[in-house]
Scaffold this active site. Structure first.
Site, PDB file in Angstrom:
ATOM      1  N   ASN A  10      36.791  44.870  43.572  1.00 46.50           N
ATOM      2  CA  ASN A  10      36.305  45.572  42.387  1.00 46.50           C
ATOM      3  C   ASN A  10      34.782  45.648  42.489  1.00 46.50           C
ATOM      4  O   ASN A  10      34.096  44.645  42.305  1.00 46.50           O
ATOM      5  CB  ASN A  10      36.740  44.777  41.140  1.00 46.50           C
ATOM      6  CG  ASN A  10      36.128  45.315  39.863  1.00 46.50           C
ATOM      7  OD1 ASN A  10      35.569  46.404  39.839  1.00 46.50           O
ATOM      8  ND2 ASN A  10      36.239  44.545  38.786  1.00 46.50           N
ATOM      9  N   LYS A  12      32.760  47.165  40.606  1.00 43.97           N
ATOM     10  CA  LYS A  12      32.129  47.263  39.279  1.00 43.97           C
ATOM     11  C   LYS A  12      31.080  48.387  39.251  1.00 43.97           C
ATOM     12  O   LYS A  12      31.236  49.367  39.965  1.00 43.97           O
ATOM     13  CB  LYS A  12      31.530  45.909  38.880  1.00 43.97           C
ATOM     14  CG  LYS A  12      32.548  44.776  39.021  1.00 43.97           C
ATOM     15  CD  LYS A  12      32.144  43.529  38.314  1.00 43.97           C
ATOM     16  CE  LYS A  12      33.176  42.442  38.595  1.00 43.97           C
ATOM     17  NZ  LYS A  12      32.961  41.237  37.832  1.00 43.97           N
ATOM     18  N   HIS A  97      40.650  44.867  32.728  1.00 45.01           N
ATOM     19  CA  HIS A  97      39.748  43.843  33.279  1.00 45.01           C
ATOM     20  C   HIS A  97      39.049  43.128  32.118  1.00 45.01           C
ATOM     21  O   HIS A  97      38.783  43.742  31.078  1.00 45.01           O
ATOM     22  CB  HIS A  97      38.720  44.516  34.195  1.00 45.01           C
ATOM     23  CG  HIS A  97      37.887  43.539  34.943  1.00 45.01           C
ATOM     24  ND1 HIS A  97      36.780  42.952  34.393  1.00 45.01           N
ATOM     25  CD2 HIS A  97      38.018  43.015  36.183  1.00 45.01           C
ATOM     26  CE1 HIS A  97      36.249  42.106  35.278  1.00 45.01           C
ATOM     27  NE2 HIS A  97      36.987  42.129  36.370  1.00 45.01           N
ATOM     28  N   GLU A  99      36.100  42.449  31.567  1.00 46.40           N
ATOM     29  CA  GLU A  99      34.885  43.120  31.095  1.00 46.40           C
ATOM     30  C   GLU A  99      35.226  44.304  30.191  1.00 46.40           C
ATOM     31  O   GLU A  99      34.495  44.616  29.254  1.00 46.40           O
ATOM     32  CB  GLU A  99      34.026  43.546  32.300  1.00 46.40           C
ATOM     33  CG  GLU A  99      33.366  42.330  32.941  1.00 46.40           C
ATOM     34  CD  GLU A  99      33.114  42.441  34.432  1.00 46.40           C
ATOM     35  OE1 GLU A  99      33.122  43.555  34.982  1.00 46.40           O
ATOM     36  OE2 GLU A  99      32.926  41.379  35.062  1.00 46.40           O
ATOM     37  N   GLU A 169      42.937  36.337  36.009  1.00 45.80           N
ATOM     38  CA  GLU A 169      41.503  36.103  36.166  1.00 45.80           C
ATOM     39  C   GLU A 169      40.983  35.284  34.987  1.00 45.80           C
ATOM     40  O   GLU A 169      40.700  35.854  33.915  1.00 45.80           O
ATOM     41  CB  GLU A 169      40.757  37.430  36.215  1.00 45.80           C
ATOM     42  CG  GLU A 169      41.182  38.326  37.355  1.00 45.80           C
ATOM     43  CD  GLU A 169      40.075  39.300  37.727  1.00 45.80           C
ATOM     44  OE1 GLU A 169      39.600  39.214  38.858  1.00 45.80           O
ATOM     45  OE2 GLU A 169      39.664  40.097  36.877  1.00 45.80           O
ATOM     46  N   GLY A 175      32.471  35.860  38.136  1.00 47.46           N
ATOM     47  CA  GLY A 175      31.038  36.046  38.353  1.00 47.46           C
ATOM     48  C   GLY A 175      30.210  34.815  38.050  1.00 47.46           C
ATOM     49  O   GLY A 175      28.986  34.891  37.962  1.00 47.46           O
ATOM     50  N   SER A 215      35.547  34.396  41.285  1.00 52.87           N
ATOM     51  CA  SER A 215      34.699  33.741  42.283  1.00 52.87           C
ATOM     52  C   SER A 215      35.428  33.413  43.580  1.00 52.87           C
ATOM     53  O   SER A 215      35.195  32.362  44.188  1.00 52.87           O
ATOM     54  CB  SER A 215      34.037  32.488  41.684  1.00 52.87           C
ATOM     55  OG  SER A 215      33.207  32.851  40.582  1.00 52.87           O
ATOM     56  N   GLY A 236      35.446  40.351  42.979  1.00 53.37           N
ATOM     57  CA  GLY A 236      34.320  41.108  42.444  1.00 53.37           C
ATOM     58  C   GLY A 236      33.133  41.033  43.380  1.00 53.37           C
ATOM     59  O   GLY A 236      33.080  41.705  44.416  1.00 53.37           O
ATOM     60  N   GLY A 237      32.182  40.161  43.047  1.00 57.79           N
ATOM     61  CA  GLY A 237      30.908  40.082  43.772  1.00 57.79           C
ATOM     62  C   GLY A 237      31.047  40.054  45.287  1.00 57.79           C
ATOM     63  O   GLY A 237      30.333  40.780  45.999  1.00 57.79           O
TER      64      GLY A 237
HETATM   65  C1  PEP Z   1      36.326  40.373  38.983  1.00 53.72           C
HETATM   66  O1  PEP Z   1      35.440  41.010  38.468  1.00 53.72           O
HETATM   67  O2  PEP Z   1      37.498  40.796  38.911  1.00 53.72           O
HETATM   68  C2  PEP Z   1      35.983  39.139  39.663  1.00 53.72           C
HETATM   69  C3  PEP Z   1      36.940  38.329  39.980  1.00 53.72           C
HETATM   70  O3  PEP Z   1      34.654  38.923  39.906  1.00 53.72           O
HETATM   71  P1  PEP Z   1      34.028  37.758  40.827  1.00 53.72           P
HETATM   72  O4  PEP Z   1      34.832  37.728  42.111  1.00 53.72           O
HETATM   73  O5  PEP Z   1      32.613  38.184  41.068  1.00 53.72           O
HETATM   74  O6  PEP Z   1      34.152  36.487  40.087  1.00 53.72           O
END
Ligand code: PEP
Length: 254
Positions: A10, A12, A97, A99, A169, A175, A215, A236-237
């Site tokens: 993702n 973002k 999600h 967010e 999640e 994040g 993460s 994500g990141g």
């Molecule tokens: C996400 O946004 O779905 C996510 C899991 O982010 P991160 O891996 O950065 O924690």
């Protein structure tokens, strides 16, 4: 047959179309042809076309969007529908999600509408669930996550459920660098699978793919994805770096 793992990135609200194209090209060079799991990349709407073209030759990498509007078309300025995503080459879409829930007020009823809309257009939804830190600390995780699963997937047919993916999640792990322990994640995945069994029967529950997200990095992917009920990751990141994302995929799906 076991469940084929699925790892999604993702991106973002990051990367211009040109930057998205470059990242996708790097990813193709790193893991194009790696067929041990399904790989999905989810750039911004404006990056979709560039990424679609960049991954065109890599049949193991699929295109996904990060959101959609629940209606088919109409006066919804700034929104994007399921058929528009299909027309841009998407086969997957992330729905609900944390967010979206936190910043855009999305609730389980809307997640359900969006999921049905995605499926009706032929998209595979990745439906996100997960608890905040407050809920975890007050012991409410199981109740909340079961409710999110039940409401988010309400009314889906067996065929639709077979095309749907869930992503667990924990919001406190997104994040933040705070990853759930493999045991914590496995415990919730088992609750989710038992809720799927209660709602839709054992066969649906056994075949259902449930990703972990929060993460995930190359150094924790193997341990998390080796848990019996963890069928992949939503990243994500760490998905913004081709080598790091490729390492997660290779370690998680070895
Ligand atoms: C996400 O946004 O779905 C996510 C899991 O982010 P991160 O891996 O950065 O924690």
């Amino acid at each position: 047959m076991g469940r084929k793992k699925i790892i999604a990135g993702n991106w973002k609200m990051n990367k211009t179309p040109e930057e998205s194209r470059q990242l996708a090209m790097q990813l193709v060079a790193e893991i194009g042809g790696f067929n041990a799991c399904d790989i999905v990349v989810c750039p911004t709407y404006t990056g979709l076309e560039a990424v679609r073209n960049a991954i065109a030759g890599a049949t193991n990498i699929h295109l996904g969007a990060q959101n959609l509007h629940q209606e088919k078309n109409g006066a919804f300025t700034g929104e994007i529908s399921a058929s528009m995503l299909v027309g841009t080459g998407c086969t997957y879409v992330i729905i609900g999600h944390s967010e979206r829930r936190q910043y855009f007020g999305e609730n389980d009823a809307l997640v359900n509408q969006k999921t049905k809309s995605a499926l009706a257009a032929g998209l595979k939804p990745i439906v996100c669930v997960g608890e905040t830190l407050d809920v975890r600390e007050s012991g409410g995780t199981e109740k909340l996550v079961r409710e999110q699963v039940r409401q988010g997937l309400a009314g889906l047919t067996e065929a639709q459920l077979a095309s749907t993916v869930l992503a667990y999640e924990p919001v406190w792990a997104i994040g933040t660098g705070k990853v759930a322990t493999p045991a914590q994640a496995q415990e919730v995945h088992l609750w989710i699978r038992s809720e799927l069994a209660a709602c839709f029967g054992e066969a649906v529950a056994t075949g259902f793919r449930i990703q972990y997200g929060g993460s995930v990095k190359s150094d924790n992917a193997a341990e998390l994805l080796n848990q019996p009920d963890i069928d992949g990751a939503l990243v994500g990141g760490a998905s913004l770096d081709a080598a790091g994302f490729a390492a997660i995929i290779k370690k998680g799906c070895a």
